[in-house]
Design a protein around this motif. Structure first.
Motif, short mmCIF file in Angstrom:
data_model
loop_
_atom_site.label_atom_id
_atom_site.label_comp_id
_atom_site.label_asym_id
_atom_site.label_seq_id
_atom_site.Cartn_x
_atom_site.Cartn_y
_atom_site.Cartn_z
N ARG A 42 0.84 -1.21 0.00
CA ARG A 42 0.00 0.00 0.00
C ARG A 42 0.87 1.26 0.00
O ARG A 42 0.58 2.22 -0.69
CB ARG A 42 -0.92 -0.01 1.22
CG ARG A 42 -1.91 1.13 1.22
CD ARG A 42 -2.81 1.07 2.39
NE ARG A 42 -3.86 0.10 2.19
CZ ARG A 42 -4.92 -0.04 2.95
NH1 ARG A 42 -5.08 0.74 4.00
NH2 ARG A 42 -5.86 -0.93 2.68
N GLN A 44 3.89 1.51 -1.19
CA GLN A 44 4.54 1.63 -2.50
C GLN A 44 3.59 2.22 -3.54
O GLN A 44 4.00 3.00 -4.38
CB GLN A 44 5.05 0.26 -2.96
CG GLN A 44 5.95 0.31 -4.16
CD GLN A 44 6.53 -1.06 -4.47
OE1 GLN A 44 5.97 -2.09 -4.10
NE2 GLN A 44 7.65 -1.08 -5.17
N ARG A 45 2.29 1.85 -3.44
CA ARG A 45 1.29 2.40 -4.36
C ARG A 45 0.96 3.86 -4.05
O ARG A 45 0.40 4.55 -4.86
CB ARG A 45 -0.01 1.59 -4.27
CG ARG A 45 0.07 0.22 -4.89
CD ARG A 45 -1.31 -0.39 -5.02
NE ARG A 45 -2.12 -0.25 -3.83
CZ ARG A 45 -2.44 -1.23 -2.98
NH1 ARG A 45 -2.01 -2.44 -3.21
NH2 ARG A 45 -3.19 -1.00 -1.93
#
Length: 48
Positions: A42, A44-45
């Motif tokens: 999450r 990284q997104r």
């Protein structure tokens, strides 16, 4: 000459009033704790 005042208290009665019961809230759904892998994915997104 000052006037004398005599005050006596024989008995004091105190009674408690029962508190009203608090309103029951609907149970909230609890999410499972996020795993480290989910957190890193999450993050990284760029999601919340």
């Amino acid at each position: 000459m000052p006037t004398e005042v005599h005050v006596t208290i024989g008995r004091i009665e105190v009674s408690a009033v029962p508190a009203t019961a608090p309103e029951k809230r609907a149970p909230t759904e609890r999410r499972q704790p996020m795993s480290l892998d989910e957190y890193l994915a999450r993050r990284q997104r760029g999601g919340p």
